[in-house]
Design a protein around this motif. Structure first.
Motif, short mmCIF file in Angstrom:
data_model
loop_
_atom_site.label_atom_id
_atom_site.label_comp_id
_atom_site.label_asym_id
_atom_site.label_seq_id
_atom_site.Cartn_x
_atom_site.Cartn_y
_atom_site.Cartn_z
N ILE A 1 0.83 -1.20 0.00
CA ILE A 1 0.00 0.00 0.00
C ILE A 1 0.87 1.26 0.00
CG2 ILE A 1 -0.19 0.05 2.52
CD1 ILE A 1 -2.91 1.04 -0.07
N PHE A 2 2.03 1.19 0.65
CA PHE A 2 2.96 2.33 0.65
C PHE A 2 3.51 2.59 -0.74
CE2 PHE A 2 4.43 3.25 5.22
CZ PHE A 2 3.15 2.97 5.72
N LEU A 3 3.69 1.50 -1.51
CA LEU A 3 4.17 1.65 -2.89
C LEU A 3 3.19 2.49 -3.70
CD1 LEU A 3 5.98 0.86 -5.34
CD2 LEU A 3 4.63 -1.24 -5.51
N TYR A 4 1.90 2.22 -3.53
CA TYR A 4 0.89 2.95 -4.28
C TYR A 4 0.70 4.37 -3.76
CZ TYR A 4 -0.28 -1.52 -6.43
OH TYR A 4 -0.22 -2.70 -7.13
N ILE A 5 0.70 4.54 -2.45
CA ILE A 5 0.54 5.88 -1.86
C ILE A 5 1.72 6.77 -2.23
CG2 ILE A 5 0.48 7.19 0.31
CD1 ILE A 5 -1.05 4.82 1.53
N GLY A 6 2.93 6.25 -2.08
CA GLY A 6 4.13 7.03 -2.40
C GLY A 6 4.21 7.38 -3.86
N THR A 7 3.85 6.42 -4.72
CA THR A 7 3.86 6.68 -6.16
C THR A 7 2.88 7.80 -6.52
OG1 THR A 7 4.47 4.38 -6.65
CG2 THR A 7 3.44 5.64 -8.42
#
Length: 393
Positions: free
Chosen positions: A99-105
Motif C-alpha cells: 500500500i505504501f508503494l501505491y501511496i508514495g507513487t
C-alpha cells in the motif's frame, strides 16, 4: 544587461534545470524493473502497470489545481512545494508494504504535476522572447535524467544488490539537491511580466478547438511515452534480450531523443505553423513502432529504438512549447497548461494498464503494438491541428 542581472538569470536558469532533473526519474526508473517488482510482489501485469499509471492519474487530478496554488503562493514557492511533495512520495514508496508503494507513487505524481503545470507559465512570464530555447533547455534536462532513471535502474537493483525499494529510493538524492538549489534560485528570481497565475477560465478553453487539439496531442504523446517507458523492456525481453540489455535500450531510447528534444521547440518557435515538425516525428514513430513486430538483430533493433526515441523526444517538447506558442501571455499559458495536462494525462494514465491487460489476455505483444500504432496515427492528426498558427482564445 548589468553583470548583477546576468548573475541572477544564470542562477535562476540553473534552478529551472535542476527542477527539470526531477520530473521523470521517479517514473522512468520503474519500467526496466517492473518485472522484478511484479514477481517479488506476485502481481498481474495490469496491476503492476498501475504503478506507472498512478502518477499520470495524479497529473490529471492536480493539473487544474496547480494554477490555484501558484496564484496564492506564487510560482516559485509553489514549485518548491512540488519538490517537497515529490521527495515525500519517493521516500514513502520504498518504506513499507504494498500500500505504501501505491501511496508514495501517487504523492510523487502530485509533486511532479505541480512542477509540470507551473514551469511553462514561469517560462512564458520570465522569458517571453525565448520560449523555444527555454523549453528546449528544460525538456532536454528532463529527458537526460529520465534516461538515467531507466539506465541505472537495473544496475542499482541487481548489480549493486540494492533491491527495487532502495533503487527507487536513491532518486530522492536528486530531489534533495533540487530543493536546496531552488531555495537559492528563488532569491534570484527575475521580474516576471505576469507574476501570478489567475484562476483558470475553464469555460472559455473548453469552447476552444485549438485548446482541445493541444490537449489531446499532449495526452496522446504522453500515452505513447509512458506505455513505451513501462513496457518496451518487456517487449524486447520477449524478443530474446536479457533484462539488462532491454533496460539499456530504454535508456538509449531516451538519450538518443535529446537532440530532438532540444531542437524541436527552437525550430517550432521559428515556424509560422508546426505541421512539418509533426510530419517528421510522426513518420519516425510509425516506422519505429512497426519494427517491434519483428525479431531483428541488435543493430536493426537499435534503428527502431532510435526512431522511437526521436519521435518521443520531439513530441513531448513540441507539446510543451505549444502551451506558450498557442497563448498570448503567461496567464493563458498557465490555464492551457492546466487543461492540457489534466485531460491529457487522464488519457495517458490508461495506457500502461491497458497495454499490460492486453498482454495478460493474449500472452503476446502484437496486439499491444497494434494499439500503439493506432494511437500514433491519432496523435499525428491532433498534432497537425494543434500546430495551426492560431491562439486558443
Amino acid at each position: 544587461m548589468p553583470t548583477n542581472e546576468k548573475w541572477k538569470y544564470s542562477i535562476f536558469i540553473t534552478g529551472i534545470i535542476v527542477l527539470a532533473f526531477n520530473l521523470r526519474p521517479a517514473i522512468t526508473s520503474v519500467g526496466p524493473i517492473i518485472g522484478i517488482i511484479r514477481d517479488e510482489l506476485n502481481l498481474d501485469n495490469w496491476n503492476v502497470g498501475l504503478i506507472t499509471s498512478l502518477p499520470l492519474l495524479a497529473f490529471a487530478f492536480m493539473s487544474p489545481i496547480a494554477p490555484r496554488i501558484a496564484n496564492r503562493a506564487g510560482n516559485e514557492r509553489a514549485l518548491l512545494y512540488g519538490l517537497i511533495i515529490l521527495l515525500s512520495g519517493i521516500v514513502i514508496r520504498s518504506a513499507g508494504p504494498i500500500i505504501f508503494l501505491y501511496i508514495g507513487t501517487t504523492l510523487a505524481g502530485v509533486g511532479i504535476a505541480i512542477i509540470n503545470v507551473i514551469l511553462p507559465s514561469l517560462i512564458k512570464g520570465s522569458f517571453p522572447a525565448k520560449i523555444g530555447l527555454m523549453t528546449g533547455l528544460y525538456t532536454t534536462s528532463m529527458s537526460i535524467f529520465a534516461a538515467f532513471g531507466s539506465g541505472l535502474s537495473v544496475p542499482l537493483t541487481v548489480n549493486y544488490g540494492l533491491g527495487w525499494k532502495l533503487s527507487l529510493a536513491s532518486w530522492s538524492i536528486i530531489t534533495v539537491i533540487g530543493i536546496i538549489i531552488w531555495l537559492i534560485a528563488i532569491k534570484n528570481s527575475p521580474a516576471q511580466h505576469e507574476v501570478k497565475l489567475y484562476e483558470p477560465s475553464g469555460k472559455k478553453l473548453i469552447r476552444s478547438g485549438i485548446a482541445w487539439q493541444v490537449t489531446l496531442f499532449m495526452g496522446l504523446q504522453s500515452f505513447l511515452f509512458y506505455v513505451t517507458i513501462s513496457w518496451l523492456a518487456e517487449i524486447l525481453k520477449a524478443k530474446g534480450y536479457d533484462v539488462a540489455t532491454a533496460g539499456w535500450f530504454v535508456a538509449y531510447m531516451q538519450l538518443i531523443s535529446l537532440p530532438a528534444t532540444f531542437l524541436t521547440p527552437i525550430i517550432a518557435g521559428k515556424l509560422k505553423d508546426q505541421k512539418p515538425v509533426v510530419y517528421g516525428f510522426g513518420l519516425c514513430a510509425l516506422i519505429g513502432y512497426t519494427g517491434l513486430f519483428f525479431n531483428p538483430s541488435i543493430i536493426i533493433t537499435t534503428v527502431w529504438v532510435t526512431l522511437i526515441g526521436i519521435a518521443l523526444g520531439a513530441s513531448i517538447s513540441l507539446a510543451l512549447a505549444l502551451l506558450g506558442l498557442r497563448t498570448e501571455n503567461a496567464r493563458q499559458a498557465g490555464e492551457l497548461s492546466g487543461m492540457a495536462q489534466s485531460f491529457g494525462y487522464l488519457l495517458a494514465s490508461a495506457g500502461p494498464i491497458f497495454i499490460g491487460f492486453l498482454f495478460d489476455l493474449s500472452g503476446k505483444w502484437n496486439s499491444s503494438i497494434l494499439i500503439i500504432l493506432m494511437m500514433t496515427i491519432v496523435m499525428i492528426i491532433f498534432g497537425i491541428g494543434a500546430s495551426r498558427n492560431k491562439y486558443v482564445l
